[in-house]
Design a protein around this motif. Structure first.
Motif, PDB file in Angstrom:
ATOM      1  N   GLU A  62     -10.171  -2.383  12.258  1.00  0.00           N
ATOM      2  CA  GLU A  62     -10.448  -1.818  13.493  1.00  0.00           C
ATOM      3  C   GLU A  62      -9.871  -0.442  13.265  1.00  0.00           C
ATOM      4  OE1 GLU A  62      -6.259  -2.404  13.713  1.00  0.00           O
ATOM      5  OE2 GLU A  62      -7.952  -3.583  12.954  1.00  0.00           O
ATOM      6  N   GLY A  63      -8.943  -0.149  12.128  1.00  0.00           N
ATOM      7  CA  GLY A  63      -8.268   1.224  11.902  1.00  0.00           C
ATOM      8  C   GLY A  63      -8.115   1.470  10.598  1.00  0.00           C
ATOM      9  N   VAL A  64      -6.988   2.326  10.339  1.00  0.00           N
ATOM     10  CA  VAL A  64      -6.664   2.869   9.177  1.00  0.00           C
ATOM     11  C   VAL A  64      -5.052   2.962   8.939  1.00  0.00           C
ATOM     12  CG1 VAL A  64      -6.268   5.291  10.367  1.00  0.00           C
ATOM     13  CG2 VAL A  64      -6.903   5.150   7.804  1.00  0.00           C
ATOM     14  N   VAL A  65      -4.723   2.650   7.755  1.00  0.00           N
ATOM     15  CA  VAL A  65      -3.417   2.508   7.181  1.00  0.00           C
ATOM     16  C   VAL A  65      -2.702   3.879   6.628  1.00  0.00           C
ATOM     17  CG1 VAL A  65      -1.684   1.368   5.707  1.00  0.00           C
ATOM     18  CG2 VAL A  65      -3.442   0.272   6.865  1.00  0.00           C
ATOM     19  N   GLY A  66      -1.810   4.396   7.154  1.00  0.00           N
ATOM     20  CA  GLY A  66      -1.406   5.558   6.579  1.00  0.00           C
ATOM     21  C   GLY A  66      -1.699   6.946   7.413  1.00  0.00           C
ATOM     22  N   ILE A  67      -1.009   6.639   8.708  1.00  0.00           N
ATOM     23  CA  ILE A  67      -1.593   7.784   9.896  1.00  0.00           C
ATOM     24  C   ILE A  67      -0.318   9.051   9.568  1.00  0.00           C
ATOM     25  CG2 ILE A  67      -2.238   6.156  11.546  1.00  0.00           C
ATOM     26  CD1 ILE A  67       0.580   6.389  12.768  1.00  0.00           C
ATOM     27  N   ALA A  68       0.838   8.615   8.701  1.00  0.00           N
ATOM     28  CA  ALA A  68       1.599   9.656   8.689  1.00  0.00           C
ATOM     29  C   ALA A  68       1.008  10.947   7.780  1.00  0.00           C
ATOM     30  CB  ALA A  68       2.810   9.256   7.811  1.00  0.00           C
ATOM     31  N   LEU A  69      -0.043  10.701   7.099  1.00  0.00           N
ATOM     32  CA  LEU A  69      -0.603  11.747   6.380  1.00  0.00           C
ATOM     33  C   LEU A  69      -1.366  12.826   7.185  1.00  0.00           C
ATOM     34  CD1 LEU A  69      -2.294   9.862   3.068  1.00  0.00           C
ATOM     35  CD2 LEU A  69      -0.571  11.823   3.168  1.00  0.00           C
ATOM     36  N   PHE A  70      -2.186  12.381   8.247  1.00  0.00           N
ATOM     37  CA  PHE A  70      -2.909  13.315   9.114  1.00  0.00           C
ATOM     38  C   PHE A  70      -1.912  13.549  10.306  1.00  0.00           C
ATOM     39  CE2 PHE A  70      -4.762   8.932   9.859  1.00  0.00           C
ATOM     40  CZ  PHE A  70      -4.342   8.918  11.191  1.00  0.00           C
ATOM     41  N   MET A  71      -0.677  13.115  10.370  1.00  0.00           N
ATOM     42  CA  MET A  71       0.205  13.311  11.661  1.00  0.00           C
ATOM     43  C   MET A  71       1.213  14.398  11.090  1.00  0.00           C
ATOM     44  SD  MET A  71      -1.102  12.091  14.238  1.00  0.00           S
ATOM     45  CE  MET A  71       0.248  12.391  15.477  1.00  0.00           C
ATOM     46  N   LEU A 120       0.777  -1.226  -0.183  1.00  0.00           N
ATOM     47  CA  LEU A 120       0.015  -0.041  -0.213  1.00  0.00           C
ATOM     48  C   LEU A 120       0.755   1.153  -0.088  1.00  0.00           C
ATOM     49  CD1 LEU A 120      -2.733  -1.084   2.431  1.00  0.00           C
ATOM     50  CD2 LEU A 120      -2.510  -1.511  -0.005  1.00  0.00           C
ATOM     51  N   HIS A 121       2.004   1.268   0.546  1.00  0.00           N
ATOM     52  CA  HIS A 121       2.813   2.299   0.395  1.00  0.00           C
ATOM     53  C   HIS A 121       4.164   1.709   1.059  1.00  0.00           C
ATOM     54  CE1 HIS A 121       2.948   3.198   4.958  1.00  0.00           C
ATOM     55  NE2 HIS A 121       1.861   3.029   4.759  1.00  0.00           N
ATOM     56  N   GLU A 122       5.329   2.282   0.350  1.00  0.00           N
ATOM     57  CA  GLU A 122       6.586   1.635   0.521  1.00  0.00           C
ATOM     58  C   GLU A 122       7.385   2.770   1.620  1.00  0.00           C
ATOM     59  OE1 GLU A 122       8.764  -0.487   0.937  1.00  0.00           O
ATOM     60  OE2 GLU A 122       8.405  -1.226  -1.356  1.00  0.00           O
ATOM     61  N   SER A 123       8.518   1.996   2.317  1.00  0.00           N
ATOM     62  CA  SER A 123       9.280   3.042   2.995  1.00  0.00           C
ATOM     63  C   SER A 123       9.941   3.999   2.290  1.00  0.00           C
ATOM     64  CB  SER A 123      10.401   2.054   3.831  1.00  0.00           C
ATOM     65  OG  SER A 123      11.223   2.956   4.555  1.00  0.00           O
ATOM     66  N   GLY A 124       9.676   5.509   2.821  1.00  0.00           N
ATOM     67  CA  GLY A 124      10.303   6.586   2.309  1.00  0.00           C
ATOM     68  C   GLY A 124       9.436   7.054   0.912  1.00  0.00           C
ATOM     69  N   GLY A 125       8.481   6.399   0.512  1.00  0.00           N
ATOM     70  CA  GLY A 125       7.364   6.680  -0.478  1.00  0.00           C
ATOM     71  C   GLY A 125       6.506   7.550  -0.224  1.00  0.00           C
ATOM     72  N   LYS A 126       5.938   8.709  -1.037  1.00  0.00           N
ATOM     73  CA  LYS A 126       4.990   9.544  -0.622  1.00  0.00           C
ATOM     74  C   LYS A 126       3.765   8.897  -0.663  1.00  0.00           C
ATOM     75  CE  LYS A 126       3.187  13.995  -2.095  1.00  0.00           C
ATOM     76  NZ  LYS A 126       3.244  15.225  -3.089  1.00  0.00           N
ATOM     77  N   LEU A 127       2.923   9.101   0.539  1.00  0.00           N
ATOM     78  CA  LEU A 127       1.550   8.530   0.667  1.00  0.00           C
ATOM     79  C   LEU A 127       0.586   9.335  -0.280  1.00  0.00           C
ATOM     80  CD1 LEU A 127       3.312   7.524   3.078  1.00  0.00           C
ATOM     81  CD2 LEU A 127       1.057   7.463   4.341  1.00  0.00           C
ATOM     82  N   SER A 128      -0.184   8.592  -1.083  1.00  0.00           N
ATOM     83  CA  SER A 128      -1.390   9.158  -1.623  1.00  0.00           C
ATOM     84  C   SER A 128      -2.717   8.969  -1.042  1.00  0.00           C
ATOM     85  CB  SER A 128      -1.236   8.755  -3.186  1.00  0.00           C
ATOM     86  OG  SER A 128      -1.495   7.045  -3.150  1.00  0.00           O
ATOM     87  N   HIS A 129      -2.973   7.860  -0.403  1.00  0.00           N
ATOM     88  CA  HIS A 129      -4.147   7.540   0.136  1.00  0.00           C
ATOM     89  C   HIS A 129      -3.860   6.961   1.620  1.00  0.00           C
ATOM     90  CE1 HIS A 129      -5.093   7.247  -4.383  1.00  0.00           C
ATOM     91  NE2 HIS A 129      -6.184   7.512  -3.781  1.00  0.00           N
ATOM     92  N   VAL A 130      -4.922   7.132   2.323  1.00  0.00           N
ATOM     93  CA  VAL A 130      -5.213   6.304   3.403  1.00  0.00           C
ATOM     94  C   VAL A 130      -6.155   5.145   3.215  1.00  0.00           C
ATOM     95  CG1 VAL A 130      -4.703   7.999   5.452  1.00  0.00           C
ATOM     96  CG2 VAL A 130      -6.979   7.580   4.429  1.00  0.00           C
ATOM     97  N   TYR A 131      -5.938   4.013   4.134  1.00  0.00           N
ATOM     98  CA  TYR A 131      -6.811   2.949   3.706  1.00  0.00           C
ATOM     99  C   TYR A 131      -7.592   2.272   5.084  1.00  0.00           C
ATOM    100  CZ  TYR A 131      -4.250   2.288  -0.616  1.00  0.00           C
ATOM    101  OH  TYR A 131      -3.773   2.571  -1.892  1.00  0.00           O
ATOM    102  N   PHE A 132      -8.817   1.967   4.787  1.00  0.00           N
ATOM    103  CA  PHE A 132      -9.745   1.443   5.874  1.00  0.00           C
ATOM    104  C   PHE A 132      -9.923   0.192   5.613  1.00  0.00           C
ATOM    105  CE2 PHE A 132     -10.466   6.091   5.843  1.00  0.00           C
ATOM    106  CZ  PHE A 132     -10.402   6.401   7.274  1.00  0.00           C
ATOM    107  N   PRO A 133      -9.151  -0.882   5.983  1.00  0.00           N
ATOM    108  CA  PRO A 133      -9.474  -2.288   5.703  1.00  0.00           C
ATOM    109  C   PRO A 133     -10.849  -2.838   6.132  1.00  0.00           C
ATOM    110  CG  PRO A 133      -7.331  -2.130   6.707  1.00  0.00           C
ATOM    111  CD  PRO A 133      -7.983  -0.680   7.040  1.00  0.00           C
ATOM    112  N   ILE A 134     -11.348  -3.648   5.362  1.00  0.00           N
ATOM    113  CA  ILE A 134     -12.915  -4.105   5.674  1.00  0.00           C
ATOM    114  C   ILE A 134     -12.589  -5.511   6.357  1.00  0.00           C
ATOM    115  CG2 ILE A 134     -15.076  -5.006   4.729  1.00  0.00           C
ATOM    116  CD1 ILE A 134     -14.731  -2.569   2.641  1.00  0.00           C
ATOM    117  N   ASP A 135     -12.137  -6.453   5.392  1.00  0.00           N
ATOM    118  CA  ASP A 135     -11.827  -8.081   5.737  1.00  0.00           C
ATOM    119  C   ASP A 135     -10.504  -8.207   5.535  1.00  0.00           C
ATOM    120  OD1 ASP A 135     -12.057  -7.856   3.075  1.00  0.00           O
ATOM    121  OD2 ASP A 135     -13.777  -9.556   3.058  1.00  0.00           O
TER     122      ASP A 135
END
Length: 239
Positions: free
Chosen positions: A77-86, A39-54
């Protein structure tokens, strides 16, 4: 986008107040999350956050020599990509799908706007981030002080909490990469748990036969993480 998002499919989304959900729902895109997808690579720019379903996503720290170790897991239970809003556009962590499924994704600009403009969204995401940080810290402690079979029990329980069934499609090699250990060590630990009647492992699938036994076998790290999620996010993990 073509679908009407289901708010209850992800517990973090389910905790949003009605007004915030009505704003965010039209911006969500349902996506497939196949096994091994990065979903995102170390050091790469994040374009989205992801909310897993299953699906379940592993957050990995990757060394310069290519070695890696899992520092947290994220499911419905959560979201992937917290760096974007932090406040960051990149992260030193790799996010890779460890159990296939579906999820919703939201553009970087949209999540940042909601975080900055809505007190309800800001407080919810900050509480989730604190819970995730607890999982990361406890993983480091567990990997340093507890036996491999205890670590495997913790990992299995955290994964089960994010799935609807009791079966995981997971090779020993992938588990070894997640835990940052040799495959032989995972084989020995898995066989030990199988001899105890706690799991069944065959052809890349692990079936948990005795969840209570796993909870009794694991170290305190699993309970510390789960209790913190329950404290900060009372509508989250319910097992």
């Amino acid at each position: 986008m073509g679908i009407t998002p289901n708010q209850s499919a992800n517990s973090l989304l389910a905790a949003l107040p009605p007004a915030e959900w009505l704003r965010i729902a039209p911006l969500l895109e349902e996506v497939d999350l196949p096994l091994g997808m990065v979903l995102h690579e170390s050091g790469g720019k994040l374009s989205h956050v992801y909310f897993p379903i299953d699906a379940i996503v592993s957050l990995l720290y990757v060394l310069k020599d290519g070695g890696s170790a899992e520092i947290a897991v994220v499911g419905n239970e959560g979201v992937v990509g917290i760096a974007l809003f932090m406040g960051g556009e990149t992260t030193p962590r790799r996010a890779v799908v460890q159990s296939a499924g579906k999820g919703y994704r939201l553009r970087a600009s949209d999540i940042k706007e909601e975080f900055n403009n809505s007190g309800a969204v800001l407080h919810l995401l900050l509480r989730y981030t604190l819970a995730l940080m607890t999982q990361m810290a406890q993983t480091a402690v567990c990997n340093r002080h507890h036996s491999l079979d205890q670590q495997l029990c913790r990992w299995l329980l955290l994964s089960l909490d994010r799935l609807t069934g009791n079966e995981l499609a997971m090779t020993q090699e992938l588990i070894a990469n997640m835990l940052g250990v040799r495959r032989e060590g995972v084989t020995e630990a898995a066989l030990k748990l199988q001899r105890l009647g706690l799991i069944k492992y065959a052809r890349g699938r692990i079936t948990v036969l005795d969840r209570v036994g796993l909870e009794e076998r694991t170290c305190e790290c699993y309970a510390v993480v789960k209790d913190e999620y329950d404290r900060l996010l009372p509508h989250q993990l319910t097992r």
